[in-house]
Motif scaffolding. Structure first.
Motif, PDB file in Angstrom:
ATOM      1  N   THR A  99       0.808  -1.221   0.000  1.00 26.70           N
ATOM      2  CA  THR A  99       0.000   0.000   0.000  1.00 26.70           C
ATOM      3  C   THR A  99       0.841   1.271   0.000  1.00 26.70           C
ATOM      4  OG1 THR A  99      -0.149  -0.049   2.421  1.00 26.70           O
ATOM      5  CG2 THR A  99      -1.904  -1.168   1.191  1.00 26.70           C
ATOM      6  N   ALA A 100       2.163   1.142  -0.122  1.00 29.54           N
ATOM      7  CA  ALA A 100       3.032   2.315  -0.161  1.00 29.54           C
ATOM      8  C   ALA A 100       2.768   3.135  -1.425  1.00 29.54           C
ATOM      9  CB  ALA A 100       4.497   1.873  -0.112  1.00 29.54           C
ATOM     10  N   VAL A 101       2.973   4.438  -1.322  1.00 27.54           N
ATOM     11  CA  VAL A 101       2.806   5.329  -2.479  1.00 27.54           C
ATOM     12  C   VAL A 101       4.027   5.191  -3.367  1.00 27.54           C
ATOM     13  CG1 VAL A 101       2.432   7.699  -3.227  1.00 27.54           C
ATOM     14  CG2 VAL A 101       1.485   6.926  -1.036  1.00 27.54           C
ATOM     15  N   ASP A 102       3.824   4.892  -4.629  1.00 27.88           N
ATOM     16  CA  ASP A 102       4.921   4.512  -5.528  1.00 27.88           C
ATOM     17  C   ASP A 102       5.707   5.727  -6.007  1.00 27.88           C
ATOM     18  OD1 ASP A 102       6.622   3.101  -7.106  1.00 27.88           O
ATOM     19  OD2 ASP A 102       5.158   2.596  -8.652  1.00 27.88           O
ATOM     20  N   TYR A 103       6.590   6.218  -5.158  1.00 27.21           N
ATOM     21  CA  TYR A 103       7.495   7.298  -5.543  1.00 27.21           C
ATOM     22  C   TYR A 103       8.670   6.726  -6.335  1.00 27.21           C
ATOM     23  CZ  TYR A 103       5.283  10.556  -2.208  1.00 27.21           C
ATOM     24  OH  TYR A 103       4.422  11.378  -1.526  1.00 27.21           O
ATOM     25  N   GLY A 104       9.408   7.623  -6.995  1.00 30.69           N
ATOM     26  CA  GLY A 104      10.571   7.188  -7.749  1.00 30.69           C
ATOM     27  C   GLY A 104      10.169   6.463  -9.016  1.00 30.69           C
ATOM     28  N   LYS A 105      11.035   5.576  -9.481  1.00 26.71           N
ATOM     29  CA  LYS A 105      10.722   4.790 -10.670  1.00 26.71           C
ATOM     30  C   LYS A 105       9.536   3.884 -10.403  1.00 26.71           C
ATOM     31  CE  LYS A 105      15.500   4.690 -12.361  1.00 26.71           C
ATOM     32  NZ  LYS A 105      16.667   3.821 -12.704  1.00 26.71           N
ATOM     33  N   LYS A 106       8.784   3.601 -11.419  1.00 28.01           N
ATOM     34  CA  LYS A 106       7.601   2.759 -11.273  1.00 28.01           C
ATOM     35  C   LYS A 106       8.002   1.377 -10.753  1.00 28.01           C
ATOM     36  CE  LYS A 106       3.509   1.135 -13.805  1.00 28.01           C
ATOM     37  NZ  LYS A 106       2.568   1.712 -12.829  1.00 28.01           N
ATOM     38  N   GLY A 107       7.265   0.915  -9.744  1.00 26.58           N
ATOM     39  CA  GLY A 107       7.587  -0.369  -9.132  1.00 26.58           C
ATOM     40  C   GLY A 107       8.696  -0.225  -8.098  1.00 26.58           C
ATOM     41  N   HIS A 108       9.234  -1.347  -7.681  1.00 28.69           N
ATOM     42  CA  HIS A 108      10.298  -1.331  -6.667  1.00 28.69           C
ATOM     43  C   HIS A 108      11.543  -0.668  -7.237  1.00 28.69           C
ATOM     44  CE1 HIS A 108      12.209  -3.023  -2.981  1.00 28.69           C
ATOM     45  NE2 HIS A 108      13.301  -2.893  -3.726  1.00 28.69           N
ATOM     46  N   ASP A 109      12.145   0.240  -6.463  1.00 23.64           N
ATOM     47  CA  ASP A 109      13.374   0.894  -6.925  1.00 23.64           C
ATOM     48  C   ASP A 109      14.363   1.023  -5.778  1.00 23.64           C
ATOM     49  OD1 ASP A 109      13.383   3.787  -5.756  1.00 23.64           O
ATOM     50  OD2 ASP A 109      11.355   3.548  -6.533  1.00 23.64           O
ATOM     51  N   ALA A 110      15.572   1.460  -6.125  1.00 25.89           N
ATOM     52  CA  ALA A 110      16.672   1.484  -5.163  1.00 25.89           C
ATOM     53  C   ALA A 110      16.515   2.556  -4.096  1.00 25.89           C
ATOM     54  CB  ALA A 110      17.996   1.691  -5.902  1.00 25.89           C
ATOM     55  N   LEU A 111      15.754   3.606  -4.379  1.00 26.26           N
ATOM     56  CA  LEU A 111      15.625   4.708  -3.433  1.00 26.26           C
ATOM     57  C   LEU A 111      14.496   4.485  -2.436  1.00 26.26           C
ATOM     58  CD1 LEU A 111      16.108   7.807  -5.771  1.00 26.26           C
ATOM     59  CD2 LEU A 111      17.844   6.413  -4.622  1.00 26.26           C
ATOM     60  N   PHE A 112      13.308   4.215  -2.949  1.00 22.71           N
ATOM     61  CA  PHE A 112      12.106   4.140  -2.121  1.00 22.71           C
ATOM     62  C   PHE A 112      11.645   2.704  -1.848  1.00 22.71           C
ATOM     63  CE2 PHE A 112      12.067   8.176  -4.355  1.00 22.71           C
ATOM     64  CZ  PHE A 112      11.760   9.085  -3.363  1.00 22.71           C
ATOM     65  N   GLY A 113      12.329   1.720  -2.415  1.00 17.84           N
ATOM     66  CA  GLY A 113      11.844   0.357  -2.272  1.00 17.84           C
ATOM     67  C   GLY A 113      10.481   0.236  -2.912  1.00 17.84           C
ATOM     68  N   SER A 114       9.488  -0.198  -2.155  1.00 17.12           N
ATOM     69  CA  SER A 114       8.125  -0.322  -2.677  1.00 17.12           C
ATOM     70  C   SER A 114       7.400   1.017  -2.731  1.00 17.12           C
ATOM     71  CB  SER A 114       7.316  -1.297  -1.808  1.00 17.12           C
ATOM     72  OG  SER A 114       7.843  -2.595  -1.897  1.00 17.12           O
ATOM     73  N   GLY A 115       7.980   2.061  -2.126  1.00 18.75           N
ATOM     74  CA  GLY A 115       7.361   3.380  -2.120  1.00 18.75           C
ATOM     75  C   GLY A 115       7.383   3.989  -0.743  1.00 18.75           C
ATOM     76  N   GLU A 116       6.731   5.146  -0.589  1.00 18.76           N
ATOM     77  CA  GLU A 116       6.643   5.793   0.719  1.00 18.76           C
ATOM     78  C   GLU A 116       5.467   5.210   1.501  1.00 18.76           C
ATOM     79  OE1 GLU A 116       7.342  10.249   1.882  1.00 18.76           O
ATOM     80  OE2 GLU A 116       5.170   9.940   1.670  1.00 18.76           O
ATOM     81  N   ALA A 117       5.757   4.698   2.687  1.00 21.13           N
ATOM     82  CA  ALA A 117       4.736   4.042   3.513  1.00 21.13           C
ATOM     83  C   ALA A 117       3.647   5.034   3.919  1.00 21.13           C
ATOM     84  CB  ALA A 117       5.380   3.434   4.756  1.00 21.13           C
ATOM     85  N   ASN A 118       2.413   4.541   4.033  1.00 15.90           N
ATOM     86  CA  ASN A 118       1.280   5.409   4.314  1.00 15.90           C
ATOM     87  C   ASN A 118       0.284   4.688   5.218  1.00 15.90           C
ATOM     88  OD1 ASN A 118      -1.632   6.446   3.520  1.00 15.90           O
ATOM     89  ND2 ASN A 118      -0.201   8.093   2.989  1.00 15.90           N
ATOM     90  N   ALA A 119      -0.016   5.275   6.369  1.00 16.71           N
ATOM     91  CA  ALA A 119      -0.881   4.631   7.353  1.00 16.71           C
ATOM     92  C   ALA A 119      -2.312   4.471   6.844  1.00 16.71           C
ATOM     93  CB  ALA A 119      -0.883   5.436   8.656  1.00 16.71           C
ATOM     94  N   TYR A 120      -2.861   5.520   6.253  1.00 19.27           N
ATOM     95  CA  TYR A 120      -4.251   5.455   5.793  1.00 19.27           C
ATOM     96  C   TYR A 120      -4.416   4.400   4.708  1.00 19.27           C
ATOM     97  CZ  TYR A 120      -8.734   6.847   3.824  1.00 19.27           C
ATOM     98  OH  TYR A 120     -10.028   6.841   3.365  1.00 19.27           O
ATOM     99  N   ARG A 121      -3.513   4.388   3.754  1.00 18.44           N
ATOM    100  CA  ARG A 121      -3.604   3.401   2.670  1.00 18.44           C
ATOM    101  C   ARG A 121      -3.443   1.985   3.208  1.00 18.44           C
ATOM    102  NH1 ARG A 121      -2.614   5.107  -2.664  1.00 18.44           N
ATOM    103  NH2 ARG A 121      -1.387   3.212  -3.022  1.00 18.44           N
ATOM    104  N   ALA A 122      -2.545   1.811   4.199  1.00 18.03           N
ATOM    105  CA  ALA A 122      -2.338   0.475   4.767  1.00 18.03           C
ATOM    106  C   ALA A 122      -3.588   0.010   5.511  1.00 18.03           C
ATOM    107  CB  ALA A 122      -1.133   0.486   5.705  1.00 18.03           C
ATOM    108  N   LEU A 123      -4.198   0.912   6.275  1.00 18.33           N
ATOM    109  CA  LEU A 123      -5.388   0.553   7.041  1.00 18.33           C
ATOM    110  C   LEU A 123      -6.586   0.273   6.116  1.00 18.33           C
ATOM    111  CD1 LEU A 123      -5.013   3.112   9.939  1.00 18.33           C
ATOM    112  CD2 LEU A 123      -4.978   0.622  10.201  1.00 18.33           C
TER     113      LEU A 123
END
Length: 484
Positions: A455-479
């Protein structure tokens, strides 16, 4: 990603917590005799009944036993101590223990005369908490889960508990006191004049642990990710400089697990590798084994473990880059590094490894954050000096509004402070893990981790990337289970 030399940044401003709190801790040979001849020993099949006799015969004494992971910490003044242990078949590995230390200036509050923290009489600082606003979608996640609930008598029932393994906590802080459930001190007596070995002494001498705890669960002028989460403090670092040993932190993992916390936050890091110290070559295998066993022990007992990737602006997939950095760092201490280095505990199996994002960019990490395609799981707001500073490296452009505002020990001169680092990013994710566990107590650590990543927000390159991994974690989206 913009790269900068860390020691240049450290000289930018006295007390810039951005660069040592949770990432700039360095491993170095200590001249302090209380820790300079300290060793970590890992046994093969748990602690034997005669482990103290084994250590004594080799010329040492046991200073800490870790039965849950089959290890001990010991001290010895004998240069032959490690050689004396080699003949014992019950020992799997042993090595000299390398202390962790936070630079003194970095443990102090950020020293900008900022309008953000100059108006101490405001009702709240929500407008300045860009990080919590983003992670909670403007507070929308609070409508789903806060981590607990208020009772009619004014007390709070905590549906999940986060263990903070750190410098301690200000248990009297008005924004934290209703959520603090105590904790334990794992620092041995005699480390300095204030250290008596009192297991209940969780007083934060540095400020780092209180700042981290506020990001997780503050509920006052500042808000945490889960403002009704329970918080337990495990103090493993001592003094204003925040010094500590790996065995103490491992002990903290065990203690938190035995206390049945739901999540562990570790805004700190070590490097494990093969080192040469003043001509003595060894593998840090004993520490590595005990770290792995401790993480496995926590995860097996249902604890989600979150840790920071570190603040050295290193590509953790590039082993030569990591080792070159460590050799430069350790050279004044007579330490050379050989072989691949691993960030511990962040790169251990079962740990959520967190990089630090910024207020102003969805494509760049904070300049200090470590990264790596195989290393990073998710990012979270860690703060920095702002876009202009990132482009110019000019101190005159540094903007404190891009830093992370959180609680600070009231007895250290102020109740709130600004900091940044992967130390600040890590508790954002630990808080998310906490509210997820509160909403879904049946979740196992792997499920908590998967939900946060999915549920992380996909920052950086599309999909998993070296900077953000799966993206920026987000409590509301996870819940709400909102996937990309």
């Amino acid at each position: 990603m913009q790269k900068k030399i860390l020691h240049t940044v450290l000289s930018l401003a006295v007390g810039a917590g951005i660069f040592a709190v949770g990432g700039v801790p360095t491993q170095a040979k200590s001249k302090d005799q209380k820790v300079s001849n300290t060793y970590t020993i890992a046994f093969k099949n748990g602690l034997p009944d005669n482990y103290q006799e084994i250590i004594q015969k080799a010329g040492g004494k046991v200073t800490k036993a870790l039965p849950e992971v089959g290890g001990i910490e010991a001290q010895s003044e004998q240069a032959s101590f490690l050689n004396n242990l080699k003949g014992n078949s019950s020992i799997e590995a042993a090595n000299r223990e390398i202390p962790l230390s936070l630079d003194k200036t970095s443990g102090s509050p950020y020293n900008y005369q900022s309008n953000i923290i100059s108006s101490q009489n405001v009702d709240n600082y929500w407008d300045s908490q860009w990080d919590i606003q983003r992670v909670t979608n403007g507070g929308k996640s609070y409508d789903v889960e806060t981590g607990g609930y208020k009772n009619k008598d004014g007390s709070t029932t905590h549906k999940a508990v986060v263990g903070v393994i750190d410098t301690g906590i200000d248990a009297s802080h008005p924004d934290l006191k209703n959520n603090i459930l105590g904790g334990r001190n794992l620092v041995p007596a005699g480390m300095d004049e204030s250290e008596t070995g009192d297991p209940a002494d969780i007083k934060d001498r540095n400020g780092h642990g209180t700042h981290v705890a506020g990001i997780i669960g503050a509920n006052g002028k500042v808000k945490g990710v889960g403002p009704e989460l329970g918080i337990r403090s495990y103090r493993v670092l001592y003094s204003e400089q925040a010094l500590g040993m790996p065995a103490w932190i491992i002990d903290g993992i065990i203690a938190a697990t035995n206390d049945k916390v739901d999540v562990i936050n570790m805004s700190l890091r070590f490097y494990n590798n093969k080192m040469t110290i003043e001509g003595e070559s060894y593998k840090s295998i004993a520490e590595t084994l005990l770290w792995k066993r401790a993480i496995q022990y926590a995860v097996k007992n249902g604890v989600t473990v979150v840790a920071g990737s570190g603040n050295e602006s290193l590509n953790l997939d590039n082993k030569k880059e990591v080792n070159d950095f460590l050799n430069t760092l350790y050279e004044p201490y007579g330490i050379s590094v050989k072989g691949p280095a691993t960030v511990v505990p962040a790169q251990m199996p079962g740990v959520i490894n967190v990089s630090a994002s910024t207020k102003w960019s969805t494509q760049q990490l904070a300049f200090y954050s470590n990264y790596g395609n195989s290393a990073i799981d998710v990012a979270a707001p860690g703060g920095d000096f702002g876009e202009k500073y990132a482009k110019t490296n000019d101190p005159a452009t540094a903007d404190p509004n891009n830093l992370i505002l959180s609680t600070w020990p009231t007895y250290l001169g102020t109740s709130y402070e600004l900091n940044a680092g992967t130390s600040m990013a890590t508790p954002q994710v630990a808080g998310i893990a906490g509210v997820l566990k509160a909403a879904h107590p049946e979740y196992k650590p792997a499920q908590v981790t998967a939900r946060i990543k999915q549920t992380a927000v996909d920052y950086g390159k599309k999909g998993h990337d070296a900077l953000f991994g799966s993206g920026e974690a987000n409590a509301y989206r996870a819940l709400e289970d909102i996937k990309n």
